[in-house]
Design a protein around this motif. Structure first.
Motif, short mmCIF file in Angstrom:
data_model
loop_
_atom_site.label_atom_id
_atom_site.label_comp_id
_atom_site.label_asym_id
_atom_site.label_seq_id
_atom_site.Cartn_x
_atom_site.Cartn_y
_atom_site.Cartn_z
N GLU A 219 0.81 -1.22 0.00
CA GLU A 219 0.00 0.00 0.00
C GLU A 219 0.85 1.27 0.00
N GLN A 220 2.17 1.12 0.05
CA GLN A 220 3.02 2.28 0.23
C GLN A 220 2.83 3.32 -0.87
N ASP A 221 2.82 2.86 -2.13
CA ASP A 221 2.63 3.80 -3.25
C ASP A 221 1.30 4.53 -3.14
N LEU A 222 0.26 3.77 -2.76
CA LEU A 222 -1.06 4.38 -2.62
C LEU A 222 -1.08 5.40 -1.49
N ILE A 223 -0.43 5.06 -0.37
CA ILE A 223 -0.37 5.99 0.76
C ILE A 223 0.36 7.27 0.35
N LEU A 224 1.48 7.13 -0.37
CA LEU A 224 2.22 8.30 -0.82
C LEU A 224 1.38 9.18 -1.73
N ALA A 225 0.63 8.55 -2.64
CA ALA A 225 -0.23 9.31 -3.56
C ALA A 225 -1.31 10.06 -2.80
N HIS A 226 -1.92 9.39 -1.80
CA HIS A 226 -2.96 10.05 -1.01
C HIS A 226 -2.37 11.21 -0.21
N LEU A 227 -1.19 11.00 0.37
CA LEU A 227 -0.57 12.07 1.13
C LEU A 227 -0.23 13.27 0.25
N GLU A 228 0.25 13.00 -0.96
CA GLU A 228 0.59 14.08 -1.89
C GLU A 228 -0.65 14.91 -2.22
N GLU A 229 -1.77 14.23 -2.47
CA GLU A 229 -3.01 14.94 -2.76
C GLU A 229 -3.46 15.79 -1.57
N LEU A 230 -3.39 15.19 -0.37
CA LEU A 230 -3.87 15.92 0.81
C LEU A 230 -2.93 17.06 1.19
N ASN A 231 -1.63 16.83 1.02
CA ASN A 231 -0.69 17.91 1.30
C ASN A 231 -0.94 19.10 0.36
N ALA A 232 -1.20 18.81 -0.91
CA ALA A 232 -1.49 19.87 -1.87
C ALA A 232 -2.80 20.58 -1.51
N LEU A 233 -3.76 19.81 -1.01
CA LEU A 233 -5.05 20.38 -0.64
C LEU A 233 -4.95 21.16 0.67
N ALA A 234 -4.10 20.71 1.60
CA ALA A 234 -3.89 21.36 2.90
C ALA A 234 -5.20 21.65 3.61
N PRO A 235 -6.01 20.65 3.92
CA PRO A 235 -7.29 20.88 4.58
C PRO A 235 -7.10 21.40 6.00
N VAL A 236 -8.06 22.21 6.45
CA VAL A 236 -8.04 22.77 7.79
C VAL A 236 -9.36 22.43 8.46
N GLU A 237 -9.30 21.99 9.70
CA GLU A 237 -10.52 21.63 10.41
C GLU A 237 -11.42 22.86 10.54
N GLY A 238 -12.71 22.72 10.24
CA GLY A 238 -13.68 23.81 10.30
C GLY A 238 -13.79 24.60 9.01
N GLU A 239 -12.92 24.28 8.03
CA GLU A 239 -12.90 25.04 6.77
C GLU A 239 -14.16 24.84 5.96
N GLU A 240 -14.72 23.67 5.99
CA GLU A 240 -15.90 23.38 5.16
C GLU A 240 -17.06 24.31 5.54
N GLU A 241 -17.28 24.48 6.85
CA GLU A 241 -18.40 25.32 7.29
C GLU A 241 -18.18 26.78 6.85
N GLU A 242 -16.94 27.27 6.99
CA GLU A 242 -16.66 28.64 6.58
C GLU A 242 -16.88 28.84 5.09
N LEU A 243 -16.42 27.90 4.29
CA LEU A 243 -16.59 28.00 2.84
C LEU A 243 -18.06 27.93 2.45
N ALA A 244 -18.79 27.05 3.12
CA ALA A 244 -20.21 26.90 2.79
C ALA A 244 -20.97 28.20 3.12
N LEU A 245 -20.65 28.81 4.24
CA LEU A 245 -21.32 30.07 4.59
C LEU A 245 -20.95 31.19 3.61
N ALA A 246 -19.67 31.27 3.24
CA ALA A 246 -19.23 32.31 2.29
C ALA A 246 -19.92 32.11 0.95
N ARG A 247 -20.01 30.86 0.50
CA ARG A 247 -20.67 30.59 -0.77
C ARG A 247 -22.15 30.99 -0.70
N ALA A 248 -22.78 30.69 0.42
CA ALA A 248 -24.20 31.03 0.58
C ALA A 248 -24.39 32.55 0.52
#
Length: 553
Positions: free
Chosen positions: A186-215
């Motif tokens: 699974e190592q290659d798959l884990i690396l690919a997932h980490l690369e995607e998430l690192n590029a995305l850089a998610p932050v806890e609570g971000e979804e709610e803020e974005l949803a409110l701004a979009r609304a």
């Protein structure tokens, strides 16, 4: 020990109550008197197959056996615990079996209903039976290793503990290797997932803020026309608020002329203040609800990317940061797995070496004890008319996959009945009489009770007499000392060695035949042994010889 045996309606036995004592008890009687019925009845209460042919013309039969122990043997205590039966210290153990004419049966232990399997589990600790066609007890090679180990006075505990340690270490190593193999895949798959998430850089609570701004932006798009019209109403020199301010300035010049003008000026000032506040609120709302198509697109894309990543990782958007930490930990485990496997390998090797050393010591102890046992059995064979036979304790090294908590040895008792004949298992080459005498020799050499409360030898003296019968009687008496042994015998020499003597007799009244068993007094015992010596007619010479046998015993 077996203290009482009560039999009701079993074949020729209508009702029989027997009491037994310690030491050697002998059972004698003419051929066909019903000695086998006693053994069948005892076998029934020990869990043997229920045969409706045992029922004596009634609707049901029963057998009850009572045993007493001080203390309770551990193996028996375990069997009782498995059966769910509790016993108080000093309490007798009472087994009862009821048998119907249709073959149905019920079993009880101390009055508690149990399955017949529970009786069979208790049987090895209660009765050890050796007969003409016995295939259990000492004949069964499965118990030979334990017998030799006890004879050697060796403790298997250290070997068993070392075995458990080794197994745990090997299991941990196998699990780590399997985990490492799975993680590496699974190592290659884990690396690919980490690369995607690192590029995305998610932050806890971000979804709610974005949803409110979009609304808000979507509302701004919908309200843009109204807000623009309001801006025109409030902005510019001709707006209502500008006209109010112009009116206030003009009124300010003439307000001193009359108190009502001053009051009107105050009201107009308040309108201007409220209007100015409304203007500011509308401006801020317009700014908050400003419709920027590019910003709206960027916000919606960010939301889409976050939610797509959450679906891919099977978690919520807010859990994505934790998922990144988990993936990093898994990656660290893969990278550090080789070191852990090396450590577990060293532990497995060390515990394996400790087990081998303990098992080797146990094996050496068994080999030394086997030589002593072979010599002890050899000394018993000649007096039992087995002087041409040879006995050997066979010890072989098991293949590694068969090693276990009992060590690395297979043990089997072997005999050769004739000079030059190959050694083979007891049951394969010994006749019935020879087999019983071999077992007796082995029991005497081992000097142990086989773990059972009572040992029974069924016609061990068949086909022998004179000095051989005397030797058998002597050894039975020695084996019974300190314990309990019952011997069904046709030999007066054996019967004379008994501590208690039971006579089995068959009688007929018309068409009804019954078997009875009575405990003999000293005089009755002498008469029975005289009958065994002379046959149908008891002679004075037979009585005198019986008296001598009893005196010599």
């Amino acid at each position: 020990m077996l203290t009482t045996l009560a039999i009701r309606n079993i074949v020729l036995i209508e009702a029989l109550d027997l009491a037994f004592a310690r030491g050697l008890g002998v059972l004698t009687g003419e051929t066909g008197a019903g000695k086998s019925i006693l053994l069948d009845a005892l076998g029934l209460v020990l869990g043997n197959r229920a045969d409706s042919g045992l029922v004596r013309g009634e609707d049901k039969a029963s057998v009850t056996a009572t045993f007493e122990f001080e203390p309770l043997p551990p193996a028996l205590a375990d069997a009782l615990d498995d059966a769910g039966v509790e016993m108080e210290p000093g309490e007798p153990l009472i087994l009862r079996r009821q048998l119907k004419a249709d073959g149905g049966s019920k079993a009880f232990v101390n009055g508690q209903p149990v399955g017949v399997a529970a009786l069979r589990a208790l049987a090895p600790s209660l009765v050890e039976l050796h007969g003409q066609h016995d295939d259990r007890g000492l004949v069964n090679a499965r118990g030979h290793r334990a017998l030799l180990t006890r004879y050697a006075d060796a403790d298997e505990g250290a070997v068993a503990a070392a075995w458990r340690d080794w197994r745990r270490a090997e299991d941990a190593l196998s699990a780590a290797r399997e985990q490492a193999d799975n993680a590496a895949a699974e190592q290659d798959l884990i690396l690919a997932h980490l690369e995607e998430l690192n590029a995305l850089a998610p932050v806890e609570g971000e979804e709610e803020e974005l949803a409110l701004a979009r609304a808000d932006m979507q509302k701004g798009e919908r309200l843009s026309g109204d807000l623009e019209e309001l801006r025109h109403l409030w902005a510019g020199s001709d707006s209502a608020l500008a006209q109010l301010r112009s009116a206030a300035r003009r009124l300010d010049r003439i307000a001193p002329e009359h108190e009502l003008l001053a009051s009107a000026l105050g009201a107009l000032d308040r309108c201007i203040v409220e209007g100015t506040e409304a203007e500011e609120q509308i401006a801020r709302a317009a700014e908050a609800l400003s419709h920027d198509p590019e910003r709206l697109d960027a916000t919606e894309k960010r939301l889409f990317d976050l939610r797509a990543a959450a679906r891919k990782q099977d978690c919520t958007v807010d859990e994505l940061p934790a998922k990144m930490t988990e993936l990093r930990d898994r990656l660290d485990a893969i990278e550090g797995g080789e070191a852990r496997i090396r450590q577990l390998s060293e532990t497995a090797a060390a515990t394996g070496a400790a087990y081998r050393a303990a098992a080797e010591r146990l094996s050496a102890c068994r080999i030394e004890a086997a030589q002593r046992l072979d010599a002890a059995v050899a000394a018993e064979l000649a007096p039992l008319k087995l002087d041409a036979a040879k006995f050997r304790t066979g010890i072989t090294r098991l293949e590694e996959e068969r090693w276990g908590p009992h060590g690395m040895d297979a043990v089997e008792f072997l005999i050769a009945t004739n000079p030059g004949a190959p050694f083979a298992p007891l049951a394969k080459i010994a006749s019935g009489g020879e087999l019983s005498r071999f077992i007796l020799a082995l029991k005497v050499a081992l000097a142990e009770q086989g773990g059972a409360a009572v040992i029974i030898f069924d016609e061990i003296d068949r086909g022998v007499g004179g000095a051989v019968a005397s030797a058998i009687g002597d050894r039975l008496a020695r084996l019974a000392s300190g314990g309990q042994l019952l011997a069904v015998t046709h030999s007066p020499q054996v019967a004379a060695r008994g501590n208690t003597h039971y006579m089995i007799a068959k009688s007929s009244e018309g068409t009804v035949t019954r078997t009875s068993v009575v405990s003999l007094s000293d005089a009755e015992r002498q008469e029975e042994i005289a009958r065994m010596l002379s046959g149908a007619e008891v002679t004075p010479e037979a009585r005198a010889q019986a008296e001598r046998l009893l005196e010599d015993s």
